[in-house]
Design an enzyme around this catalytic site. Structure first.
Site, PDB file in Angstrom:
ATOM      1  N   ASP A 145       0.850  -1.197   0.000  1.00 51.66           N
ATOM      2  CA  ASP A 145       0.000   0.000   0.000  1.00 51.66           C
ATOM      3  C   ASP A 145       0.885   1.247   0.000  1.00 51.66           C
ATOM      4  O   ASP A 145       1.319   1.715   1.044  1.00 51.66           O
ATOM      5  CB  ASP A 145      -0.858  -0.114   1.280  1.00 51.66           C
ATOM      6  CG  ASP A 145      -1.631   1.122   1.618  1.00 51.66           C
ATOM      7  OD1 ASP A 145      -2.060   1.814   0.697  1.00 51.66           O
ATOM      8  OD2 ASP A 145      -1.808   1.380   2.829  1.00 51.66           O
ATOM      9  N   VAL A 146       1.183   1.754  -1.204  1.00 46.20           N
ATOM     10  CA  VAL A 146       2.092   2.880  -1.344  1.00 46.20           C
ATOM     11  C   VAL A 146       1.436   3.931  -2.243  1.00 46.20           C
ATOM     12  O   VAL A 146       0.828   3.590  -3.255  1.00 46.20           O
ATOM     13  CB  VAL A 146       3.425   2.407  -1.986  1.00 46.20           C
ATOM     14  CG1 VAL A 146       4.369   3.561  -2.191  1.00 46.20           C
ATOM     15  CG2 VAL A 146       4.084   1.341  -1.126  1.00 46.20           C
ATOM     16  N   CYS A 203      -8.420  13.087  -0.791  1.00 45.35           N
ATOM     17  CA  CYS A 203      -7.046  13.157  -1.287  1.00 45.35           C
ATOM     18  C   CYS A 203      -6.686  14.563  -1.738  1.00 45.35           C
ATOM     19  O   CYS A 203      -7.476  15.217  -2.420  1.00 45.35           O
ATOM     20  CB  CYS A 203      -6.934  12.196  -2.459  1.00 45.35           C
ATOM     21  SG  CYS A 203      -5.359  12.272  -3.258  1.00 45.35           S
ATOM     22  N   THR A 205      -3.428  15.008  -3.099  1.00 47.84           N
ATOM     23  CA  THR A 205      -2.163  14.768  -3.812  1.00 47.84           C
ATOM     24  C   THR A 205      -2.007  15.669  -5.037  1.00 47.84           C
ATOM     25  O   THR A 205      -0.940  16.235  -5.281  1.00 47.84           O
ATOM     26  CB  THR A 205      -2.097  13.284  -4.246  1.00 47.84           C
ATOM     27  OG1 THR A 205      -2.130  12.477  -3.064  1.00 47.84           O
ATOM     28  CG2 THR A 205      -0.830  12.991  -5.036  1.00 47.84           C
ATOM     29  N   GLY A 257     -13.518   3.861  -0.261  1.00 49.57           N
ATOM     30  CA  GLY A 257     -13.294   4.433   1.060  1.00 49.57           C
ATOM     31  C   GLY A 257     -14.551   5.146   1.509  1.00 49.57           C
ATOM     32  O   GLY A 257     -15.322   4.653   2.340  1.00 49.57           O
ATOM     33  N   GLY A 303      -3.708  14.645   2.269  1.00 47.50           N
ATOM     34  CA  GLY A 303      -5.082  14.208   2.463  1.00 47.50           C
ATOM     35  C   GLY A 303      -5.738  15.065   3.524  1.00 47.50           C
ATOM     36  O   GLY A 303      -5.061  15.834   4.217  1.00 47.50           O
TER      37      GLY A 303
HETATM   38  P1  IMP Z   1     -12.576   7.412  -1.805  1.00 43.11           P
HETATM   39  O1  IMP Z   1     -13.261   6.082  -2.011  1.00 43.11           O
HETATM   40  O2  IMP Z   1     -12.834   8.367  -2.930  1.00 43.11           O
HETATM   41  O3  IMP Z   1     -12.877   7.991  -0.479  1.00 43.11           O
HETATM   42  O4  IMP Z   1     -11.004   7.117  -1.885  1.00 43.11           O
HETATM   43  C1  IMP Z   1     -10.369   6.125  -1.105  1.00 43.11           C
HETATM   44  C2  IMP Z   1      -8.954   5.941  -1.626  1.00 43.11           C
HETATM   45  O5  IMP Z   1      -8.199   7.153  -1.439  1.00 43.11           O
HETATM   46  C3  IMP Z   1      -8.124   4.895  -0.895  1.00 43.11           C
HETATM   47  O6  IMP Z   1      -8.410   3.575  -1.303  1.00 43.11           O
HETATM   48  C4  IMP Z   1      -6.701   5.315  -1.240  1.00 43.11           C
HETATM   49  O7  IMP Z   1      -6.296   4.853  -2.506  1.00 43.11           O
HETATM   50  C5  IMP Z   1      -6.809   6.828  -1.311  1.00 43.11           C
HETATM   51  N1  IMP Z   1      -6.312   7.513  -0.117  1.00 43.11           N
HETATM   52  C6  IMP Z   1      -6.474   7.196   1.193  1.00 43.11           C
HETATM   53  N2  IMP Z   1      -5.913   8.122   1.990  1.00 43.11           N
HETATM   54  C7  IMP Z   1      -5.374   9.058   1.176  1.00 43.11           C
HETATM   55  C8  IMP Z   1      -4.678  10.268   1.416  1.00 43.11           C
HETATM   56  O8  IMP Z   1      -4.467  10.726   2.533  1.00 43.11           O
HETATM   57  N3  IMP Z   1      -4.252  10.938   0.306  1.00 43.11           N
HETATM   58  C9  IMP Z   1      -4.482  10.484  -0.953  1.00 43.11           C
HETATM   59  N4  IMP Z   1      -5.180   9.368  -1.222  1.00 43.11           N
HETATM   60  C10 IMP Z   1      -5.627   8.662  -0.167  1.00 43.11           C
END
Ligand code: IMP
Length: 364
Positions: A145-146, A203, A205, A257, A303
């Protein structure tokens, strides 16, 4: 003093600017930019649509949904519930090896479902010892998980883990944003690959680093691969319609997520407010709050941390999402995800098309 002139020159040499560096200027797309065209269907009920998906030749998921390795999403209870409902959760790695091994062990005793539990590791530091403990605690899937997975440390980690575990363990890796990244991770030995950089709901990033590729473009790009590794569309999925689009574009699974956050099975306390509303915490693992909770300090955050409405049991959320996915297959006249991928016809929509696609009476 003597100088190695050749070396000094090589250090100060400015690399030539590539002539084709704007070659990717053609339009890139994300989920809201497209729709799937409805097609003739002979499915008499959406329950005729089978949404299972194979992780590998020995492991099959009944639903194509994987819960993210985040400390506000996946610990024992979420892993057991996902497994009971035919999916999978990746238990996060932001704890000690002993704590994570215990979470995995508890999940495998709790679950009466497919028995599949996944656990995350990093690509440096204690990752190898962690991996061995997690496998000893019956994790069958390890997820490297990177944030930027197309990386030399990833290559070294995959090769070391493959050498140790062979095909006994399913090796998930990522994240990547390009076909080149996908192919490299597959060639290094990854069995499934998390695709999308910078698209997650929490996120930052792309804001922080200027890097990323719109989520659906990454899926279309990685789906051109001839490698056998499975595609996991990770992050940025807002509803079951986005899941259907990701699967139709070529993803084998989606990783969620925010859509699973705020459910009963997520870690963290239920916050009850004065007006009676209930919320739970949801945060990016690279947010300041998560980093401080994990290692007592924070680097530059990529994030954010927030709270979301409490949603009740995750099973109800999965029932709704899977109902939407099955209907989606039916609209494309498809009984399986593979059939959907073969038949799918995407069209682009304009900004007024996007408005029309939402429940627009609320905006009038
Ligand atoms: P969501 O389903 O749109 O909320 O995105 C979840 C995904 O965001 C996770 O599976 C990770 O790939 C990514 N993610 C989790 N934490 C972070 C963060 O702090 N910064 C950037 N991406 C993240």
């Amino acid at each position: 003093m003597s100088y190695d002139l050749e070396r000094l020159q090589s250090l100060t040499e400015v690399p030539t600017i590539a002539a084709d560096r704007t070659k990717h200027f053609e339009e890139q797309i994300s989920y809201d930019d497209v729709l799937l065209v409805p097609q003739f269907s002979d499915l008499k009920s959406r329950n005729e649509a089978n949404i299972h998906s194979d992780l590998d030749s020995r492991r099959m998921l009944e639903i194509p949904i994987i819960a993210s390795p985040m400390d506000t999403v996946s610990e024992s209870e979420m892993a057991a519930a996902m497994s009971d409902n035919g999916g999978l959760a990746v238990i996060h790695r932001y704890n000690t090896i002993e704590q994570q091994a215990k979470l995995v062990h508890n999940a495998v005793t709790l679950t009466s479902g497919n028995g599949l539990v996944a656990a995350a590791i990093g690509a440096s530091g204690d990752f190898y010892e962690r991996a061995q403990e997690l496998v000893a605690s019956y994790a069958q899937v390890l997820c490297i998980d990177v944030a930027h997975g197309h990386h030399i440390l990833m290559k070294e980690a995959i090769e070391k883990l493959k050498k140790r575990f062979g095909n006994e363990i399913h090796l998930m890796a990522g994240n990547v944003a390009t076909l080149e990244g996908f192919n490299d991770l597959a060639d290094w030995g990854a069995d499934s690959i998390r695709c999308n950089i910078g698209g997650g709901s929490i996120c930052s990033t792309r804001i922080q680093t200027g890097h990323g590729v719109p989520g659906l473009t990454t899926i279309f790009d990685c789906a051109r691969s001839t490698r056998n590794a499975k595609i996991i569309a990770d992050g940025g999925l807002k509803n079951s319609g986005d899941i259907v689009k990701a699967l139709a574009a070529g993803a084998d699974f989606v990783m969620l997520g925010s859509l699973l956050s705020g459910t009963t099975e997520t870690p963290g306390e239920l916050l009850t407010y004065a007006d009676g509303s209930k919320r739970k915490s949801y945060r990016g693992m690279a947010s300041r709050k998560a980093q401080e909770a994990w290692r007592g300090r924070s680097g530059t955050p990529e994030g954010i941390a927030t709270t979301v409405h409490y949603k009740g049991p995750v099973e109800n959320v999965l029932t709704d999402l899977c109902g939407g996915i099955r209907s989606g297959l039916s609209y494309s006249g498809s009984r399986t995800i593979k059939e959907l991928q073969a038949k799918a016809q995407f069209i682009k929509q304009t900004s007024s098309g996007q408005q029309e696609s939402s429940t627009h009476i609320l905006k009038r």
